[in-house]
Design a protein around this motif. Structure first.
Motif, PDB file in Angstrom:
ATOM      1  N   GLU A 147      31.026  76.432   7.098  1.00 54.04           N
ATOM      2  CA  GLU A 147      29.611  76.654   7.353  1.00 54.04           C
ATOM      3  C   GLU A 147      28.768  75.724   6.484  1.00 54.04           C
ATOM      4  OE1 GLU A 147      26.355  80.333   7.261  1.00 54.04           O
ATOM      5  OE2 GLU A 147      28.480  80.692   6.818  1.00 54.04           O
ATOM      6  N   GLY A 148      27.776  75.088   7.113  1.00 58.26           N
ATOM      7  CA  GLY A 148      26.872  74.202   6.393  1.00 58.26           C
ATOM      8  C   GLY A 148      27.267  72.747   6.405  1.00 58.26           C
ATOM      9  N   TYR A 149      28.418  72.407   6.993  1.00 62.49           N
ATOM     10  CA  TYR A 149      28.865  71.012   6.966  1.00 62.49           C
ATOM     11  C   TYR A 149      27.886  70.101   7.709  1.00 62.49           C
ATOM     12  CZ  TYR A 149      31.843  66.879   7.122  1.00 62.49           C
ATOM     13  OH  TYR A 149      32.325  65.612   6.975  1.00 62.49           O
ATOM     14  N   ALA A 150      27.433  70.526   8.889  1.00 68.02           N
ATOM     15  CA  ALA A 150      26.548  69.676   9.688  1.00 68.02           C
ATOM     16  C   ALA A 150      25.247  69.373   8.955  1.00 68.02           C
ATOM     17  CB  ALA A 150      26.253  70.348  11.030  1.00 68.02           C
ATOM     18  N   ALA A 151      24.795  70.304   8.132  1.00 71.21           N
ATOM     19  CA  ALA A 151      23.526  70.117   7.422  1.00 71.21           C
ATOM     20  C   ALA A 151      23.593  69.004   6.386  1.00 71.21           C
ATOM     21  CB  ALA A 151      23.112  71.424   6.752  1.00 71.21           C
ATOM     22  N   LEU A 152      24.798  68.568   6.031  1.00 66.74           N
ATOM     23  CA  LEU A 152      24.953  67.504   5.037  1.00 66.74           C
ATOM     24  C   LEU A 152      24.837  66.112   5.651  1.00 66.74           C
ATOM     25  CD1 LEU A 152      28.003  68.966   3.062  1.00 66.74           C
ATOM     26  CD2 LEU A 152      25.569  69.229   2.543  1.00 66.74           C
ATOM     27  N   GLY A 153      24.785  66.035   6.975  1.00 64.88           N
ATOM     28  CA  GLY A 153      24.835  64.744   7.644  1.00 64.88           C
ATOM     29  C   GLY A 153      23.698  63.811   7.280  1.00 64.88           C
ATOM     30  N   GLU A 154      22.491  64.322   7.158  1.00 70.23           N
ATOM     31  CA  GLU A 154      21.357  63.465   6.829  1.00 70.23           C
ATOM     32  C   GLU A 154      21.513  62.846   5.450  1.00 70.23           C
ATOM     33  OE1 GLU A 154      16.474  63.736   6.335  1.00 70.23           O
ATOM     34  OE2 GLU A 154      17.568  65.324   7.407  1.00 70.23           O
ATOM     35  N   SER A 155      21.939  63.648   4.478  1.00 72.01           N
ATOM     36  CA  SER A 155      22.152  63.108   3.133  1.00 72.01           C
ATOM     37  C   SER A 155      23.297  62.107   3.126  1.00 72.01           C
ATOM     38  CB  SER A 155      22.437  64.245   2.150  1.00 72.01           C
ATOM     39  OG  SER A 155      21.305  65.066   1.975  1.00 72.01           O
ATOM     40  N   ALA A 156      24.333  62.381   3.905  1.00 72.92           N
ATOM     41  CA  ALA A 156      25.452  61.444   3.984  1.00 72.92           C
ATOM     42  C   ALA A 156      24.995  60.104   4.543  1.00 72.92           C
ATOM     43  CB  ALA A 156      26.567  62.029   4.840  1.00 72.92           C
ATOM     44  N   ALA A 157      24.096  60.132   5.514  1.00 66.58           N
ATOM     45  CA  ALA A 157      23.570  58.884   6.086  1.00 66.58           C
ATOM     46  C   ALA A 157      22.781  58.102   5.038  1.00 66.58           C
ATOM     47  CB  ALA A 157      22.699  59.195   7.295  1.00 66.58           C
ATOM     48  N   ARG A 158      22.049  58.787   4.178  1.00 66.99           N
ATOM     49  CA  ARG A 158      21.315  58.103   3.106  1.00 66.99           C
ATOM     50  C   ARG A 158      22.294  57.438   2.132  1.00 66.99           C
ATOM     51  NH1 ARG A 158      17.974  62.209   0.017  1.00 66.99           N
ATOM     52  NH2 ARG A 158      17.116  60.338  -1.007  1.00 66.99           N
ATOM     53  N   VAL A 159      23.375  58.136   1.823  1.00 66.60           N
ATOM     54  CA  VAL A 159      24.381  57.566   0.926  1.00 66.60           C
ATOM     55  C   VAL A 159      25.016  56.334   1.557  1.00 66.60           C
ATOM     56  CG1 VAL A 159      26.632  57.982  -0.146  1.00 66.60           C
ATOM     57  CG2 VAL A 159      24.851  59.751  -0.255  1.00 66.60           C
ATOM     58  N   GLU A 160      25.361  56.425   2.834  1.00 70.21           N
ATOM     59  CA  GLU A 160      25.962  55.274   3.502  1.00 70.21           C
ATOM     60  C   GLU A 160      25.024  54.082   3.500  1.00 70.21           C
ATOM     61  OE1 GLU A 160      28.084  53.894   7.676  1.00 70.21           O
ATOM     62  OE2 GLU A 160      27.229  55.907   7.521  1.00 70.21           O
ATOM     63  N   ALA A 161      23.747  54.312   3.807  1.00 73.49           N
ATOM     64  CA  ALA A 161      22.780  53.210   3.841  1.00 73.49           C
ATOM     65  C   ALA A 161      22.670  52.543   2.477  1.00 73.49           C
ATOM     66  CB  ALA A 161      21.418  53.735   4.291  1.00 73.49           C
ATOM     67  N   ALA A 162      22.679  53.333   1.417  1.00 76.27           N
ATOM     68  CA  ALA A 162      22.590  52.769   0.067  1.00 76.27           C
ATOM     69  C   ALA A 162      23.818  51.942  -0.266  1.00 76.27           C
ATOM     70  CB  ALA A 162      22.397  53.886  -0.954  1.00 76.27           C
ATOM     71  N   LEU A 163      24.994  52.445   0.092  1.00 74.22           N
ATOM     72  CA  LEU A 163      26.222  51.749  -0.256  1.00 74.22           C
ATOM     73  C   LEU A 163      26.446  50.497   0.596  1.00 74.22           C
ATOM     74  CD1 LEU A 163      28.552  54.823  -0.850  1.00 74.22           C
ATOM     75  CD2 LEU A 163      27.750  53.192  -2.569  1.00 74.22           C
ATOM     76  N   ARG A 164      25.806  50.430   1.766  1.00 76.03           N
ATOM     77  CA  ARG A 164      25.923  49.231   2.594  1.00 76.03           C
ATOM     78  C   ARG A 164      25.086  48.075   2.038  1.00 76.03           C
ATOM     79  NH1 ARG A 164      30.472  50.658   5.088  1.00 76.03           N
ATOM     80  NH2 ARG A 164      30.194  52.167   6.783  1.00 76.03           N
ATOM     81  N   ARG A 165      24.101  48.394   1.206  1.00 79.30           N
ATOM     82  CA  ARG A 165      23.291  47.346   0.585  1.00 79.30           C
ATOM     83  C   ARG A 165      24.045  46.771  -0.607  1.00 79.30           C
ATOM     84  NH1 ARG A 165      17.607  49.619  -0.978  1.00 79.30           N
ATOM     85  NH2 ARG A 165      17.376  47.422  -1.608  1.00 79.30           N
ATOM     86  N   LEU A 166      23.911  45.496  -0.832  1.00 84.94           N
ATOM     87  CA  LEU A 166      24.545  44.811  -1.966  1.00 84.94           C
ATOM     88  C   LEU A 166      26.020  45.193  -2.096  1.00 84.94           C
ATOM     89  CD1 LEU A 166      21.711  45.347  -4.631  1.00 84.94           C
ATOM     90  CD2 LEU A 166      22.058  43.375  -3.141  1.00 84.94           C
ATOM     91  N   PRO A 167      26.808  45.050  -1.030  1.00 85.94           N
ATOM     92  CA  PRO A 167      28.212  45.464  -1.096  1.00 85.94           C
ATOM     93  C   PRO A 167      28.998  44.640  -2.101  1.00 85.94           C
ATOM     94  CG  PRO A 167      27.821  44.170   0.882  1.00 85.94           C
ATOM     95  CD  PRO A 167      26.467  44.434   0.272  1.00 85.94           C
TER      96      PRO A 167
END
Length: 317
Positions: A147-167
């Motif tokens: 329960e609650g896994y889907a609600a983490l998706g938006e934050s996960a997308a923010r983390v991915e976007a940050a890590l894709r910068r300056l790889p």
């Protein structure tokens, strides 16, 4: 198929008197130590269901050979293509627990650096793509998720976007550095089990390593310093965020294993634990600071003196 029938298919073992002992610990395969007059090997027999877990046995075989050439992995003795059977030389030594990882981080960093500097691996590894693949399987099979896994998706997308910068530069990585995958005979630490290996950022390796042994931030600082020879906020933030991405993906790994695995392990508890640990950071005020630090340029390497050298939890730099 009985174990002996598999062993008879292997040219290095067929027709020989042999001693076979179960080896504990495999979560995606069954491992056996097999000794004959001429060989002392570990035979790994994998279930076809591991295809659902983003494990490619051909890549595992090729990358195991590369790791052996780097002087980090076990020598590869045989491989039954398409049948999920890999044979490597038995390495004597102590198998680590989490406390051993914590006590040997500088030595572990040296072993990881040797692996990362070794021959190229056969494939790429991207934890966000792995998570998306797991999610498709979960949806297709109608599997229950915590329960609650889907609600983490938006934050996960923010983390991915940050890590894709300056790889960072991508290097041959193990990507699954559980404590039990380290062997220590008192000399150089060796690393085994290359199921999830592939070319990746070193920061993922470090963050995931710390998480798998559930070590703390001071241990992360120690490991980053030992690996890079310096510490700064960007290096720490990227390692921590990659580790967070790992926990987010491994939650679904546990969900799938709970559904399909025949291994005697509580995979649902595994999934619940990974999600709880991920959610605690995804929903923390610290996440914003980590995202900012991860996308800032590192200070020059010469700045290992001064405030960067003294960086610890809560210090200001």
């Amino acid at each position: 198929m009985l174990v002996d029938q598999w062993l008879d298919r292997l040219a290095c073992l067929a027709g020989q008197e042999r001693r076979v002992d179960d080896l504990p610990g495999g979560l995606t395969n069954h491992n056996y130590r097999v000794r004959t007059a001429t060989h002392d090997v570990v035979v790994r027999i994998s279930s076809p269901t591991t295809d659902l877990l983003a494990v490619n046995r051909e890549h595992e075989w090729l990358n195991s050979r590369a790791a052996a050439a780097a002087g980090v992995g076990a020598p590869v003795v045989d491989y039954l293509a398409g049948q999920g059977v890999l044979v490597v030389g038995f390495l004597p030594g102590v198998t680590y627990a989490a406390a051993d990882v914590a006590a040997n981080l500088p030595r572990i960093a040296r072993a990881v650096r040797r692996l990362h500097a070794g021959p190229a691996f056969a494939n790429d590894f991207d934890i966000f793509e792995v998570q998306r693949g797991y999610h498709e399987i979960v949806i297709q099979r109608g599997l229950r998720v915590p329960e609650g896994y889907a609600a983490l998706g938006e934050s996960a997308a923010r983390v991915e976007a940050a890590l894709r910068r300056l790889p960072e530069l991508r290097v041959p990585c193990h990507n699954d550095l559980l404590a039990a995958n380290f062997l220590d005979d008192g000399g150089d630490i060796r690393i085994v089990d290359y199921e999830y290996s592939g070319t990746n950022e070193a920061s993922f390796e470090l963050g995931n390593l710390i998480n798998e042994s559930q070590l703390d931030h001071d241990h992360l600082v120690e490991l980053v310093r030992a690996y890079y020879g310096r510490v700064d906020r960007r290096l720490l933030a990227r390692a921590e965020l990659w580790g967070l991405a790992g926990r987010y993906a491994w939650t679904l790994w546990g969900v799938i294993q709970h559904s399909v695995s025949t291994v005697d392990h509580d995979f649902w508890d595994f999934a619940l634990e990974r999600q709880a640990l991920a959610a605690s950071l995804f929903t923390s005020a610290r996440l914003g600071d980590l995202l900012e630090d991860a996308t800032s340029p590192s200070p020059p390497e010469s700045s290992t003196t001064g405030p960067w050298r003294a960086l610890r939890t809560g210090d200001e730099a």
